[in-house]
Design a protein around this motif. Structure first.
Motif, PDB file in Angstrom:
ATOM      1  N   ASP A 235     -30.385 -59.034  62.476  1.00 52.03           N
ATOM      2  CA  ASP A 235     -30.814 -60.096  61.427  1.00 52.03           C
ATOM      3  C   ASP A 235     -31.908 -59.107  60.865  1.00 52.03           C
ATOM      4  OD1 ASP A 235     -32.306 -59.769  63.457  1.00 52.03           O
ATOM      5  OD2 ASP A 235     -33.488 -61.240  63.646  1.00 52.03           O
TER       6      ASP A 235
ATOM      7  N   SER B  22     -31.318 -61.907  56.866  1.00 52.01           N
ATOM      8  CA  SER B  22     -31.721 -63.002  57.739  1.00 52.01           C
ATOM      9  C   SER B  22     -33.191 -63.244  56.913  1.00 52.01           C
ATOM     10  CB  SER B  22     -31.079 -63.081  58.910  1.00 52.01           C
ATOM     11  OG  SER B  22     -29.554 -63.000  59.082  1.00 52.01           O
TER      12      SER B  22
ATOM     13  N   ALA C 254     -19.713 -66.214  61.156  1.00 46.11           N
ATOM     14  CA  ALA C 254     -20.525 -66.792  62.360  1.00 46.11           C
ATOM     15  C   ALA C 254     -19.199 -67.031  63.254  1.00 46.11           C
ATOM     16  CB  ALA C 254     -21.317 -68.007  61.376  1.00 46.11           C
ATOM     17  N   LEU C 255     -20.597 -67.304  64.533  1.00 49.31           N
ATOM     18  CA  LEU C 255     -20.236 -67.963  65.411  1.00 49.31           C
ATOM     19  C   LEU C 255     -19.595 -69.460  65.207  1.00 49.31           C
ATOM     20  CD1 LEU C 255     -19.523 -67.596  68.660  1.00 49.31           C
ATOM     21  CD2 LEU C 255     -22.022 -68.905  69.467  1.00 49.31           C
TER      22      LEU C 255
ATOM     23  N   GLU D  28     -17.091 -70.708  63.204  1.00 48.39           N
ATOM     24  CA  GLU D  28     -16.342 -69.806  62.218  1.00 48.39           C
ATOM     25  C   GLU D  28     -14.690 -68.985  62.575  1.00 48.39           C
ATOM     26  OE1 GLU D  28     -18.073 -67.777  58.834  1.00 48.39           O
ATOM     27  OE2 GLU D  28     -19.454 -69.589  58.351  1.00 48.39           O
TER      28      GLU D  28
ATOM     29  N   ARG E  86     -20.918 -63.168  65.067  1.00 47.53           N
ATOM     30  CA  ARG E  86     -22.569 -63.742  65.407  1.00 47.53           C
ATOM     31  C   ARG E  86     -23.286 -64.636  65.342  1.00 47.53           C
ATOM     32  NH1 ARG E  86     -27.054 -62.403  60.889  1.00 47.53           N
ATOM     33  NH2 ARG E  86     -28.157 -63.560  62.220  1.00 47.53           N
ATOM     34  N   ALA E  87     -24.026 -64.803  66.465  1.00 50.04           N
ATOM     35  CA  ALA E  87     -24.342 -65.992  66.721  1.00 50.04           C
ATOM     36  C   ALA E  87     -25.612 -66.076  66.258  1.00 50.04           C
ATOM     37  CB  ALA E  87     -25.186 -66.173  68.191  1.00 50.04           C
ATOM     38  N   ALA E  88     -26.298 -67.314  65.531  1.00 46.01           N
ATOM     39  CA  ALA E  88     -27.720 -67.939  64.836  1.00 46.01           C
ATOM     40  C   ALA E  88     -28.435 -67.519  66.245  1.00 46.01           C
ATOM     41  CB  ALA E  88     -27.636 -69.271  64.063  1.00 46.01           C
TER      42      ALA E  88
ATOM     43  N   GLN F  28     -28.281 -70.030  68.919  1.00 38.56           N
ATOM     44  CA  GLN F  28     -27.457 -70.224  69.916  1.00 38.56           C
ATOM     45  C   GLN F  28     -27.708 -68.937  71.146  1.00 38.56           C
ATOM     46  OE1 GLN F  28     -24.481 -69.386  66.257  1.00 38.56           O
ATOM     47  NE2 GLN F  28     -23.965 -71.395  67.167  1.00 38.56           N
TER      48      GLN F  28
END
Length: 307
Positions: free
Chosen positions: A41, A46, A231-232, A234, A247-249, A252
């Motif tokens: 990030d 981000s 993204a986690l 997707e 990749r996690a937000a 998460q």
């Protein structure tokens, strides 16, 4: 068709979570991943999270607490001068025996900007900065590459008969120009595993690095590269790609990301053998050696007079 490899992308909160939990560290070390990005990030556009850790500091922690996991540290010349980035990259490669590398970015979401006319590095107030753009990031990557090669590892000979420990005349000035002027050399030898992998993040074609005859970039991540970031939750994009970064937000958990990685590795993605250098794991060629006509930083050493 060869199945793509799987990598992970950790944001600031995930670095805090991972380094505070020995069970998570052990689980990460056992996952057959190609690599993990520490602090993705920072450089992917981000917004900054409420918590984070220095990617290189986390890398040092992983180097001492794990044996197999490979990683890239995210860094940008917005915060760090390329010489300092090179020192960290080389040090981590020595500590991990080549399991580490660098993901270079244009901006660092967690870094303050410097003066308007020199926002890259100029904020430290220690000298003239540079524009905050793709060319500056590319020049920083190139500086890291040549600095890491400026002190050849095999120049350390430890010859007891002559008392010559290092063939110091083989240590060279890099004389890097461009956004940053660096004479060099680096104050650490090239890692035994060779120069570290340098990756680049490009979400669009406009984000791609410049093309020239001295390209230091080994790997391009993102939608415009050969390794997309998903993204986690997707699905991966269609078509052929070398690998993907899951990749996690920030909200998460690391456990959720590891669970998803295990499912992906069991269905669609190829496990990567544990251990070994990052360059070997990704089957990347070694970078070209430095030109032979670079000026030596030191004279030819002479045998010790007492011998």
């Amino acid at each position: 068709m060869t199945r793509p490899y799987l990598a992970l992308g950790l944001a600031g909160p995930h670095l805090v979570e991972l380094t505070a939990n020995k069970a998570l560290l052990a689980r990460w070390d056992a996952l057959p991943l190609a690599f993990t990005i520490l602090g993705i990030d920072r450089i992917d556009g981000s917004p900054p999270a409420s918590t984070t850790l220095s990617a290189s500091a986390v890398g040092a922690t992983l180097a001492g607490a794990t044996k197999h996991g490979r990683f890239l540290i995210a860094a940008s010349p917005q915060r760090d001068h390329p010489y300092n980035i090179a020192r960290r990259v080389a040090s981590l490669a020595h500590l991990t025996h080549g399991r580490s590398g660098l993901l270079i970015g244009v901006r660092d979401a967690y870094a303050p900007e410097g003066p308007k006319d020199a926002p890259a590095w100029g904020g430290a107030g220690l000298g003239v900065g540079a524009p905050l753009n793709v060319q500056t990031a590319f020049d920083a990557a190139r500086a890291v590459r040549v600095l890491e090669q400026s002190w050849p590892h095999d120049s350390i000979i430890g010859d007891r008969e002559t008392g010559i420990l290092i063939q110091s005349n083989r240590i060279v000035h890099v004389d890097a120009d461009g956004s940053f002027s660096i004479a060099g050399p680096l104050n650490a030898p090239t890692p035994a595993t060779g120069a570290s992998v340098i990756a680049w993040h490009a979400a669009t074609a406009a984000d791609l690095p410049p093309q020239d005859g001295n390209d230091p970039i080994d790997l391009v991540l993102g939608a415009a590269g050969s390794v997309p970031v998903i993204a986690l939750g997707e699905e991966p994009p269609t078509g052929h790609f070398a690998g993907a970064v899951l990749r996690a937000a920030p909200d998460q958990s690391v456990s959720d990301l590891f669970d998803a990685a295990e499912r992906r590795l069991a269905d669609g993605f190829s496990p990567t053998a544990a251990g070994g250098s990052l360059r070997e794991a990704l089957k990347l060629p070694a970078p070209a050696p430095l030109p032979s006509d670079l000026r030596a930083a030191f004279p030819v050493p002479r045998p010790h007079v007492a011998l």
